[in-house]
Motif scaffolding. Structure first.
Motif, PDB file in Angstrom:
ATOM      1  N   ARG A  97       0.747  -1.205   0.055  1.00  0.00           N
ATOM      2  CA  ARG A  97      -0.060  -0.054   0.217  1.00  0.00           C
ATOM      3  C   ARG A  97       0.884   1.391   0.155  1.00  0.00           C
ATOM      4  NH1 ARG A  97      -2.986  -1.328   5.203  1.00  0.00           N
ATOM      5  NH2 ARG A  97      -1.040  -2.132   5.840  1.00  0.00           N
ATOM      6  N   ALA A 125       1.318   1.932   8.494  1.00  0.00           N
ATOM      7  CA  ALA A 125       0.698   1.045   7.996  1.00  0.00           C
ATOM      8  C   ALA A 125       0.762  -0.427   8.653  1.00  0.00           C
ATOM      9  CB  ALA A 125       1.015   1.027   6.189  1.00  0.00           C
ATOM     10  N   THR A 165       1.128   3.277  16.461  1.00  0.00           N
ATOM     11  CA  THR A 165       1.261   4.592  16.738  1.00  0.00           C
ATOM     12  C   THR A 165       2.650   4.877  17.694  1.00  0.00           C
ATOM     13  OG1 THR A 165      -1.108   5.121  16.539  1.00  0.00           O
ATOM     14  CG2 THR A 165       0.285   6.568  17.817  1.00  0.00           C
ATOM     15  N   LEU A 182      -0.054   6.523  10.107  1.00  0.00           N
ATOM     16  CA  LEU A 182      -1.161   6.006   9.616  1.00  0.00           C
ATOM     17  C   LEU A 182      -2.044   4.976  10.304  1.00  0.00           C
ATOM     18  CD1 LEU A 182       0.851   5.191   6.120  1.00  0.00           C
ATOM     19  CD2 LEU A 182      -0.639   6.868   6.358  1.00  0.00           C
ATOM     20  N   SER A 183      -3.166   4.683   9.794  1.00  0.00           N
ATOM     21  CA  SER A 183      -3.884   3.560  10.471  1.00  0.00           C
ATOM     22  C   SER A 183      -3.471   2.342   9.739  1.00  0.00           C
ATOM     23  CB  SER A 183      -5.491   3.778  10.521  1.00  0.00           C
ATOM     24  OG  SER A 183      -6.140   2.595  10.352  1.00  0.00           O
ATOM     25  N   ARG A 184      -3.318   1.155  10.769  1.00  0.00           N
ATOM     26  CA  ARG A 184      -2.985   0.082  10.026  1.00  0.00           C
ATOM     27  C   ARG A 184      -4.047  -0.591   9.030  1.00  0.00           C
ATOM     28  NH1 ARG A 184      -0.696  -2.771  15.433  1.00  0.00           N
ATOM     29  NH2 ARG A 184      -1.626  -1.034  16.380  1.00  0.00           N
ATOM     30  N   CYS A 214      -5.066   1.154   6.723  1.00  0.00           N
ATOM     31  CA  CYS A 214      -5.143   2.389   5.596  1.00  0.00           C
ATOM     32  C   CYS A 214      -5.136   1.689   4.464  1.00  0.00           C
ATOM     33  CB  CYS A 214      -3.754   3.386   6.006  1.00  0.00           C
ATOM     34  SG  CYS A 214      -2.346   2.461   5.671  1.00  0.00           S
ATOM     35  N   SER A 215      -5.316   2.481   3.366  1.00  0.00           N
ATOM     36  CA  SER A 215      -5.486   2.256   1.941  1.00  0.00           C
ATOM     37  C   SER A 215      -4.330   2.960   1.348  1.00  0.00           C
ATOM     38  CB  SER A 215      -6.763   2.633   1.107  1.00  0.00           C
ATOM     39  OG  SER A 215      -7.021   4.080   1.274  1.00  0.00           O
ATOM     40  N   GLU A 275      -4.903   5.209  -0.784  1.00  0.00           N
ATOM     41  CA  GLU A 275      -5.211   6.381  -0.913  1.00  0.00           C
ATOM     42  C   GLU A 275      -4.777   7.329   0.198  1.00  0.00           C
ATOM     43  OE1 GLU A 275      -6.862   3.884  -4.140  1.00  0.00           O
ATOM     44  OE2 GLU A 275      -7.143   3.855  -1.761  1.00  0.00           O
ATOM     45  N   ASP A 276      -5.175   6.535   1.440  1.00  0.00           N
ATOM     46  CA  ASP A 276      -4.921   7.120   2.823  1.00  0.00           C
ATOM     47  C   ASP A 276      -3.359   7.553   2.675  1.00  0.00           C
ATOM     48  OD1 ASP A 276      -7.624   7.009   3.785  1.00  0.00           O
ATOM     49  OD2 ASP A 276      -7.175   4.836   4.462  1.00  0.00           O
ATOM     50  N   VAL A 277      -2.359   6.725   2.302  1.00  0.00           N
ATOM     51  CA  VAL A 277      -1.260   6.965   2.397  1.00  0.00           C
ATOM     52  C   VAL A 277      -0.948   8.052   1.594  1.00  0.00           C
ATOM     53  CG1 VAL A 277       1.156   5.930   1.859  1.00  0.00           C
ATOM     54  CG2 VAL A 277      -0.806   4.361   2.890  1.00  0.00           C
ATOM     55  N   THR A 306      -1.975  11.422   3.063  1.00  0.00           N
ATOM     56  CA  THR A 306      -1.280  11.708   4.271  1.00  0.00           C
ATOM     57  C   THR A 306       0.247  12.367   3.974  1.00  0.00           C
ATOM     58  OG1 THR A 306      -2.284   9.907   5.678  1.00  0.00           O
ATOM     59  CG2 THR A 306      -0.299  10.871   6.834  1.00  0.00           C
TER      60      THR A 306
END
Length: 321
Positions: free
Chosen positions: A27, A122, A126, A299-301, A303-304, A306-308, A311
């Protein structure tokens, strides 16, 4: 123009170097490939060439830089710098082990000016992402704590909610710092900041330890020279709804028109942004970390790509603040 287009236009072609410690995560590599192809930034992927290429699959790595910590030519210099910055808290042997951890390695690249910011999380917690930043990059002068804010977007509406991610029970001093930094980051999203320090009370309608924390934060802000409007303590309806503001805080420069909301604690902030997201249909962009000397974002684990991608664009914009 939507906010992401605005943010892209501010960084395109500037070759801002953003490090991605998770170069073995598909990702992340997919997002980096697109960012490089669009000339948005210069992605620096951490990992062996074989790992990164395997993660990329059919995606092009043209325009991406790959750095393998095990074969990094400046590793000895990085080890020495880590020992120096930790001021006796790690030995040379411990530092040599730490820099082979991808998040520490990436954070050291940022600290040493070899990258401008970092995006990770990812496949890491945190704590794994933020801990090296707090130990090495540290918070800005005058800022005691980092915090996490969300940009809340819906159509043409743009708001900042803070702190919604990091500090369970901030002090009055923390709330004042969050207000100042939130006003600063609001401008990155083309928001002219009007900051509301929120409470369940408006202008003394209740007096408790909880409301005193907010009024004490106001006293701290009142003792400073600031270039934005702020007010508190305000209930959300007084901060946001003009008709309510006329009744509860008619002389306020912020009430009824606030666009930056500082929550009194993490319970309120986290619940508040999720209500706006799930019931109000807002897109919640974040959490974005604020208060550090250089930008690091988690990131959230789940995440897509697109999220990466998003961000990373925000992180690159933070380097311009």
């Amino acid at each position: 123009m939507d906010i992401m287009t605005t943010l892209k236009n501010q960084i395109i072609g500037k070759n801002i170097r953003i490090v991605f410690p998770e170069g073995n995560e598909p990702r992340v590599v997919q997002a980096a490939s697109l960012l490089a192809r669009e000339n948005m930034l210069k992605p620096v992927l951490i990992g062996s060439v074989e790992e990164v290429q395997a993660a990329a699959g059919s995606f092009s790595l043209e325009g991406c830089e790959i750095i393998d910590p095990k074969h990094y030519e400046k590793l000895d210099e990085m080890v020495a710098e880590l020992v120096a910055v930790r001021k006796g808290k790690v030995t040379e042997e411990q530092a040599r082990e730490l820099v082979l951890n991808v998040n520490y390695f990436g954070t050291m690249l940022v600290h040493m000016g070899l990258a401008a910011g970092l995006v990770s999380g990812a496949i890491h917690s945190t704590g794994d992402t933020v801990r090296p930043a707090l130990q090495i990059i540290k918070t800005k002068p005058g800022i005691s704590k980092t915090f996490g804010y969300f940009a809340m977007l819906r159509g043409d509406e743009r708001y900042i909610f803070a702190d919604c991610a990091i500090n369970p029970n901030p002090t009055s001093g923390d709330l004042a710092e969050f207000a100042i930094e939130s006003a600063r980051v609001a401008r990155m999203f083309d928001i002219d900041p009007k900051v509301a320090l929120l409470s369940f009370s408006t202008k003394g309608s209740a007096k408790t330890e909880e409301t005193k924390k907010v009024t004490d934060a106001m006293e701290i802000l009142n003792g400073m020279e600031l270039d934005f409007d702020y007010d508190g303590e305000l209930q959300f309806d007084a901060a946001f709804v003009p008709a309510v503001a006329k009744t509860k805080a008619k002389d306020s420069k912020v009430a009824g028109q606030a666009n930056v909301f500082v929550f009194p604690d993490l319970n309120a902030g986290n619940i508040g942004y999720k209500i706006a997201q799930r019931l109000g249909g807002f897109e919640a962009v974040g959490p974005i970390l604020a208060g550090l000397n250089k930008p690091v974002n988690d990131l959230s684990r789940g995440c897509s790509p697109e999220d990466v991608y998003g961000t990373a664009i925000i992180t690159a914009n933070q380097t311009l603040l």
